[in-house]
Design an enzyme around this catalytic site. Structure first.
Site, PDB file in Angstrom:
ATOM      1  NE  ARG A 118     -24.390 -41.611 -19.502  1.00  0.00           N
ATOM      2  CZ  ARG A 118     -24.190 -41.383 -18.214  1.00  0.00           C
ATOM      3  NH1 ARG A 118     -22.978 -41.113 -17.778  1.00  0.00           N
ATOM      4  NH2 ARG A 118     -25.196 -41.417 -17.360  1.00  0.00           N
ATOM      5  CG  ASP A 170     -26.751 -40.411  -8.055  1.00  0.00           C
ATOM      6  OD1 ASP A 170     -27.975 -40.238  -8.065  1.00  0.00           O
ATOM      7  OD2 ASP A 170     -26.119 -40.885  -9.019  1.00  0.00           O
ATOM      8  CG  ASP A 184     -22.582 -41.138  -6.279  1.00  0.00           C
ATOM      9  OD1 ASP A 184     -22.258 -40.010  -6.702  1.00  0.00           O
ATOM     10  OD2 ASP A 184     -22.874 -42.077  -7.044  1.00  0.00           O
ATOM     11  CG  ASP A 233     -18.317 -42.079 -10.158  1.00  0.00           C
ATOM     12  OD1 ASP A 233     -19.050 -41.852 -11.139  1.00  0.00           O
ATOM     13  OD2 ASP A 233     -18.517 -43.012  -9.360  1.00  0.00           O
ATOM     14  NE  ARG A 248     -23.831 -43.909  -9.640  1.00  0.00           N
ATOM     15  CZ  ARG A 248     -22.679 -43.420 -10.116  1.00  0.00           C
ATOM     16  NH1 ARG A 248     -22.384 -43.551 -11.397  1.00  0.00           N
ATOM     17  NH2 ARG A 248     -21.849 -42.802  -9.318  1.00  0.00           N
ATOM     18  N   GLY A 272     -24.958 -37.571 -16.099  1.00  0.00           N
ATOM     19  CA  GLY A 272     -26.337 -37.156 -15.886  1.00  0.00           C
ATOM     20  C   GLY A 272     -26.428 -35.694 -15.488  1.00  0.00           C
ATOM     21  CB  THR A 325     -23.848 -36.611  -9.438  1.00  0.00           C
ATOM     22  OG1 THR A 325     -24.740 -37.723  -9.233  1.00  0.00           O
ATOM     23  CG2 THR A 325     -22.826 -36.600  -8.315  1.00  0.00           C
TER      24      THR A 325
END
Length: 319
Positions: free
Chosen positions: A72, A127, A129, A103, A171, A11, A125
């Site tokens: 992707r 996120d 995360d 990741d 997410r 993303g 990202t």
């Protein structure tokens, strides 16, 4: 090492273009030829490399998204796809690769590194995360985007005496919800790391109404569930008009904040320096205010945990 390449994967996140700019300009400064890979790992398999110079990264520092595009690629998950990518790099004489992504992107970079391609990761990202770093590129901008939206929604909530449920991205991580909710003074923040009982959320809304509050704001991380369902339950149980807003991909776009520009610039330059110094198979990160590098295996093995002291503080202030 004479030639390196940079790609963005997964993303998009505000600050990716800033990182690309830093990689290209630092690479040129270090005497390297730098190439951009179009369309992530899909472009790597296709050998879609473009030479990058100072002009090619001019006026991109402030732009959201990624000029190299991202997509992707299921083929790259296969051994055959990875072999194609490695062959394309060899044919182009490229011996170093910098991957900006999350990741999943680092899993691909780690596989390439294990097969002889010197790879470095830059965490990009919204996120926030990824283990091995306190910060990922794009997070600060996403939080401020969400915060601005919540502030505007609060104006409407106050004017019409409504309860608003606002679903934010992230997410399976609650960082965006926690930071945006805390800074917006939300009555409840629902995150995957500490899912509030719906009874507690309803109780907070009702207690606020008894004290004369005209509105309530509930921020929900997408990893918890659907904001629409939570809003429906709150309205049914309290009788208060409840509106739901899903911010969605609105949070991924926009010009990166000053902090995201600074971090992505520093991380991009650091990635180049590591390759020049013969270090590979690592991810650049930020820990305790210092740039560090962590082996891919370590960054991918452990799950990043949220600082729950901030969550507890938010709860104590929204009684």
């Amino acid at each position: 090492m004479k030639k390196i390449a940079v790609l963005t994967s997964g993303g998009d996140a505000p600050g990716m273009n800033t990182a690309i700019r830093a990689v290209v300009r630092r690479g040129i400064f270090k005497g390297l030829d730098v190439y951009g890979v179009q369309n992530g790992y899909k472009g790597l398999i296709a050998g879609d490399f473009i030479p990058m110079d100072f002009k090619s990264v001019g006026d991109i520092l402030h732009r959201g998204g990624t000029i190299l595009q991202s997509t992707r690629c299921d083929e790259f998950r296969t051994e055959e796809g990875q072999k194609k990518a490695i062959e394309q790099l060899k044919n182009a004489g490229i011996s170093g690769l910098i991957v900006v992504g999350g990741d999943g992107s680092f899993q691909g970079a780690n596989k390439l590194n294990a097969q002889g391609v010197a790879a470095i990761g830059i965490p990009g990202t919204i996120d926030n995360d990824i283990s091995g770093t306190d910060y990922t590129i794009g997070f600060d901008t996403a939080v401020n985007t969400a915060l601005d939206a919540i502030d505007k929604i609060r104006d409407t909530a106050s004017s019409h005496e409504r309860t608003y449920v606002i679903e934010v991205m992230g997410r399976n991580a609650g960082d965006i919800a926690l930071w945006a909710g805390m800074c917006a003074g939300a009555e409840s923040i629902i995150i995957p790391e500490a899912i509030d009982d719906i009874e507690d959320v309803i109780d907070r809304v009702q207690r606020g109404a008894k004290r004369g509050k005209k509105h309530s704001i509930i921020v929900v991380a997408e990893g918890v569930g659907k904001g629409d369902e939570i809003g429906k339950v709150i309205e049914e149980r309290t009788g208060f008009e409840t509106k739901v807003t899903i911010l969605g991909h609105f949070q991924r776009g926009g010009s990166p904040s000053a902090y995201d520009r600074m971090m992505s610039t520093q991380m991009g330059a650091k990635a180049v320096d590591l390759l020049v110094d013969g270090i590979a198979g690592v991810m650049v990160g930020l820990r305790n205010g210092q740039l560090v590098h962590t082996p891919f295996e370590e960054a991918l093995q452990y799950k990043r945990t949220l600082d729950m002291t901030t969550y507890d503080l938010a709860r104590s202030l929204s009684i």
